[in-house]
Design a protein around this motif. Structure first.
Motif, PDB file in Angstrom:
ATOM      1  N   HIS A 123      24.734 114.316  59.250  1.00 24.26           N
ATOM      2  CA  HIS A 123      24.347 113.294  59.157  1.00 24.26           C
ATOM      3  C   HIS A 123      24.311 113.270  58.291  1.00 24.26           C
ATOM      4  O   HIS A 123      23.815 112.671  56.928  1.00 24.26           O
ATOM      5  CB  HIS A 123      23.877 112.371  59.914  1.00 24.26           C
ATOM      6  CG  HIS A 123      23.653 111.113  59.441  1.00 24.26           C
ATOM      7  ND1 HIS A 123      24.504 109.490  59.276  1.00 24.26           N
ATOM      8  CD2 HIS A 123      22.398 110.288  59.262  1.00 24.26           C
ATOM      9  CE1 HIS A 123      24.479 108.710  58.339  1.00 24.26           C
ATOM     10  NE2 HIS A 123      22.399 108.748  59.154  1.00 24.26           N
ATOM     11  N   PHE A 124      22.934 114.378  57.531  1.00 24.63           N
ATOM     12  CA  PHE A 124      21.658 114.201  56.537  1.00 24.63           C
ATOM     13  C   PHE A 124      22.858 114.515  55.466  1.00 24.63           C
ATOM     14  O   PHE A 124      22.511 114.219  54.354  1.00 24.63           O
ATOM     15  CB  PHE A 124      21.407 115.285  56.798  1.00 24.63           C
ATOM     16  CG  PHE A 124      19.620 115.653  55.994  1.00 24.63           C
ATOM     17  CD1 PHE A 124      19.565 115.093  54.891  1.00 24.63           C
ATOM     18  CD2 PHE A 124      19.559 116.989  55.676  1.00 24.63           C
ATOM     19  CE1 PHE A 124      18.584 115.301  53.945  1.00 24.63           C
ATOM     20  CE2 PHE A 124      19.412 117.281  54.120  1.00 24.63           C
ATOM     21  CZ  PHE A 124      18.513 116.448  53.452  1.00 24.63           C
ATOM     22  N   ALA A 176      26.093 113.242  50.462  1.00 20.39           N
ATOM     23  CA  ALA A 176      27.248 112.837  49.395  1.00 20.39           C
ATOM     24  C   ALA A 176      27.209 111.782  49.320  1.00 20.39           C
ATOM     25  O   ALA A 176      28.106 111.769  47.912  1.00 20.39           O
ATOM     26  CB  ALA A 176      28.189 114.082  50.750  1.00 20.39           C
ATOM     27  N   HIS A 177      27.361 110.888  50.011  1.00 25.57           N
ATOM     28  CA  HIS A 177      27.785 109.631  49.602  1.00 25.57           C
ATOM     29  C   HIS A 177      26.717 109.028  48.689  1.00 25.57           C
ATOM     30  O   HIS A 177      26.837 108.161  47.832  1.00 25.57           O
ATOM     31  CB  HIS A 177      27.536 108.576  51.024  1.00 25.57           C
ATOM     32  CG  HIS A 177      27.538 107.001  51.088  1.00 25.57           C
ATOM     33  ND1 HIS A 177      29.210 106.678  50.673  1.00 25.57           N
ATOM     34  CD2 HIS A 177      26.696 105.948  51.272  1.00 25.57           C
ATOM     35  CE1 HIS A 177      28.676 105.501  50.726  1.00 25.57           C
ATOM     36  NE2 HIS A 177      27.735 104.962  50.953  1.00 25.57           N
ATOM     37  N   SER A 178      25.533 109.467  48.863  1.00 22.25           N
ATOM     38  CA  SER A 178      24.212 109.030  48.425  1.00 22.25           C
ATOM     39  C   SER A 178      24.625 109.410  46.250  1.00 22.25           C
ATOM     40  O   SER A 178      23.136 109.232  45.737  1.00 22.25           O
ATOM     41  CB  SER A 178      22.821 109.062  48.405  1.00 22.25           C
ATOM     42  OG  SER A 178      22.708 108.701  49.309  1.00 22.25           O
ATOM     43  N   ARG A 179      25.339 110.815  46.694  1.00 18.51           N
ATOM     44  CA  ARG A 179      25.792 110.667  44.837  1.00 18.51           C
ATOM     45  C   ARG A 179      24.644 111.835  44.901  1.00 18.51           C
ATOM     46  O   ARG A 179      24.338 111.639  43.130  1.00 18.51           O
ATOM     47  CB  ARG A 179      26.513 110.298  43.909  1.00 18.51           C
ATOM     48  CG  ARG A 179      27.565 109.523  44.392  1.00 18.51           C
ATOM     49  CD  ARG A 179      28.269 108.929  43.381  1.00 18.51           C
ATOM     50  NE  ARG A 179      28.703 109.991  42.729  1.00 18.51           N
ATOM     51  CZ  ARG A 179      29.845 109.712  41.770  1.00 18.51           C
ATOM     52  NH1 ARG A 179      30.294 108.753  41.443  1.00 18.51           N
ATOM     53  NH2 ARG A 179      30.250 110.597  40.888  1.00 18.51           N
ATOM     54  N   PRO A 227      30.001 117.570  45.347  1.00 22.93           N
ATOM     55  CA  PRO A 227      29.932 117.916  44.619  1.00 22.93           C
ATOM     56  C   PRO A 227      28.920 117.333  43.269  1.00 22.93           C
ATOM     57  O   PRO A 227      29.111 117.919  42.075  1.00 22.93           O
ATOM     58  CB  PRO A 227      31.745 117.392  44.445  1.00 22.93           C
ATOM     59  CG  PRO A 227      31.310 116.275  45.741  1.00 22.93           C
ATOM     60  CD  PRO A 227      30.094 116.919  46.488  1.00 22.93           C
ATOM     61  N   ASP A 228      28.012 116.531  43.419  1.00 24.67           N
ATOM     62  CA  ASP A 228      27.070 115.781  42.385  1.00 24.67           C
ATOM     63  C   ASP A 228      25.923 116.536  42.392  1.00 24.67           C
ATOM     64  O   ASP A 228      25.572 116.460  41.847  1.00 24.67           O
ATOM     65  CB  ASP A 228      27.068 114.796  42.551  1.00 24.67           C
ATOM     66  CG  ASP A 228      27.870 113.749  43.019  1.00 24.67           C
ATOM     67  OD1 ASP A 228      28.442 113.621  41.787  1.00 24.67           O
ATOM     68  OD2 ASP A 228      28.795 112.835  43.755  1.00 24.67           O
TER      69      ASP A 228
END
Length: 489
Positions: free
Chosen positions: A206-207, A212-215, A241-242
């Motif tokens: 989850h972390f 990743a979702h928060s970029r 990727p960010d």
């Protein structure tokens, strides 16, 4: 929009969808953050909060905690962050040292107690007080001036080239000064701060998905915390990727860890930094590039002094001077006399850290004076053994522990290693590539510094501030490994 740490106020116009704070339940854009801070200041004024009088803030990684710290900066109220991971007795002791019962509970978002009119600090212009552990067991209050925070923010903004609107992963406790890099960095650059609570971090999948979702683009942590994430093969550029910048501090950075980061994130920038709490989070920094890597340093240098700092070595001890140095320990004139000095009209601090400086001003950390032991008549730096252990084949990190008799005399040295591939080790069994570990260490260390025993463990114990915990490793040895030996005898 961003936060101006020279004027301590929000400036600029908020654009649509510009996130400022990301948290487990959602996010705050810049306009919402500014409004929440204004609301908090009105609440604080009604509660009797006074400029110049320290305010204790308790909580964990709630947005309300960050909002309260911002409000304090704007109201010229010295804030005192204390994470609720601390026992009630320690929080009560800190409150007593501050001479005030007023605190802001960021979890309940309310004020408790009353402010004491006599609680105003003798020092004017203090931004915050960070309490660190004292050698006597009593916490020490480090007073950092507003000018120090301004200098620190300016360094992030003008020296690090983090790109437009960087997104900072923020997992360090607000009561750990290294956390300043994330929230100050996010606010001064107009970026975003991604708050990561213990609950989020505990769920590894989850972390990583949350980041990743928060970029997230910037990762700042101790090397120990990063090593924990490398256990997961999904911690890599493909899944995140960010993420493009890694910044480390508070511990030595090894070649093995740098190589593993570049294996997972080939294009990542890696920055190493150093600085005690008494010097506003960091004083030196260096970017680790391929050229520096090829010189095979172990550990990597901690860098050169920032433009506003002076660093020099006095009889092996790293000493720091500049406007970023603390205003002194709270109500501890005895410590101030022994640890502080004046150099060229600037405040100075003797760190207790051992280091070397080359002709180009590049400093290398060599351990702590209080980690120096005497064994068989030899003076030994445990940090030097740590680094040799970390350089062993298939090892991600290592730590040396001095086992002592009840009266304090040292019996022997034991080494622990955390393996890159945990399947290579089995409990205390070492992988085949470490069968000749004594011979390998003997090429780097004199015989009296080679541990008498080397043990593999799944993960080195760390403190609440994500540093390797020697005391816990010593207890692990006594409770687990010695009991295993007695059963097998």
């Amino acid at each position: 929009m961003h936060f101006d740490f020279d004027r301590f106020e929000f400036v600029g116009e908020a654009m649509v969808d510009e996130q400022a704070v990301v948290h487990a339940s959602g996010s705050l854009d810049w306009q919402q953050l500014q409004q929440a801070t204004d609301d908090w200041m009105r609440q604080a004024e009604a509660a009797g909060v006074l400029a110049g009088a320290p305010l204790l803030i308790t909580g964990h990684k709630e947005p309300a905690f960050l909002i309260a710290m911002l409000g304090c900066l704007m109201m010229k109220v010295p804030f005192v962050p204390v994470d609720v991971i601390n026992p009630h007795e320690r929080i009560a002791r800190i409150s007593s040292l501050l001479k005030t019962s007023l605190r802001y509970d960021a979890q309940l978002e309310c004020f408790e107690g009353v402010v004491n009119q006599d609680a105003r600090l003798e020092e004017e212009g203090v931004a915050y007080i960070m309490f660190t552990s004292g050698s006597t067991g009593d916490p020490k209050g480090v007073q950092i001036g507003r000018e120090s925070v301004s200098l620190f923010a300016g360094w992030i903004l003008h020296s690090l080239a983090l790109g437009e609107r960087p997104v900072f992963m923020d997992q360090m406790l607000f009561s750990f000064d290294f956390s300043l890099f994330n929230w100050v960095g996010a606010l001064v650059t107009g970026g975003a701060c991604v708050l990561c609570s213990r609950e989020i971090i505990a769920r590894r999948d989850h972390f990583l998905a949350y980041l990743a979702h928060s970029r997230a683009t910037v990762w700042a942590s101790t090397p120990s915390f990063l090593r924990q994430q490398l256990i997961d093969p999904d911690f890599c550029q493909e899944k995140m990727p960010d993420l493009r910048v890694f910044l480390f501090g508070a511990e030595s950075l090894s070649v093995a860890l740098v190589d593993e980061i570049w294996l997972r994130f080939p294009a990542a920038r890696i920055i190493n930094s150093y600085g005690p709490t008494e010097a506003t989070c960091s004083t030196t920094w260096v970017e680790v590039d391929k050229t520096l890597r090829d010189t095979l340093p172990n550990p990597f240098p901690i860098g050169r002094a920032k433009p506003y700092a002076t660093v020099f070595i006095d009889e092996g001890e790293i000493c720091i001077a500049g406007d970023h140095v603390m205003r002194g320990y709270l109500n501890r004139s005895d410590l101030n006399q022994t640890r502080m000095f004046v150099r060229d009209g600037k405040r100075g601090y003797r760190t207790g850290d051992i280091g070397e400086m080359d002709s180009h001003g590049l400093v290398t950390f060599r351990g702590r004076m209080d980690d120096q032991i005497k064994f068989h008549g030899y003076r030994i730096e445990l940090a030097e053994i740590d680094l040799a252990l970390s350089a062993l084949p298939s090892v991600r990190a290592g730590v040396a522990v001095a086992l002592r008799r009840p009266e304090g005399t040292i019996v022997r040295l034991v080494g622990f290693v955390e393996l890159r591939d945990t399947e290579e080790g089995n409990g205390t069994a070492l992988p085949e590539c470490l069968a000749n570990w004594r011979e390998i260490l003997a090429m780097r260390l004199p015989p009296y510094m080679v541990p008498s025993e080397l043990l593999a463990c799944e993960q080195l114990s760390i403190t609440v501030t994500d540093k390797v915990d020697r005391k816990q490793m010593e207890q692990l040895y006594k409770q687990t490994y010695l009991s295993q030996k007695s059963r097998n005898a």
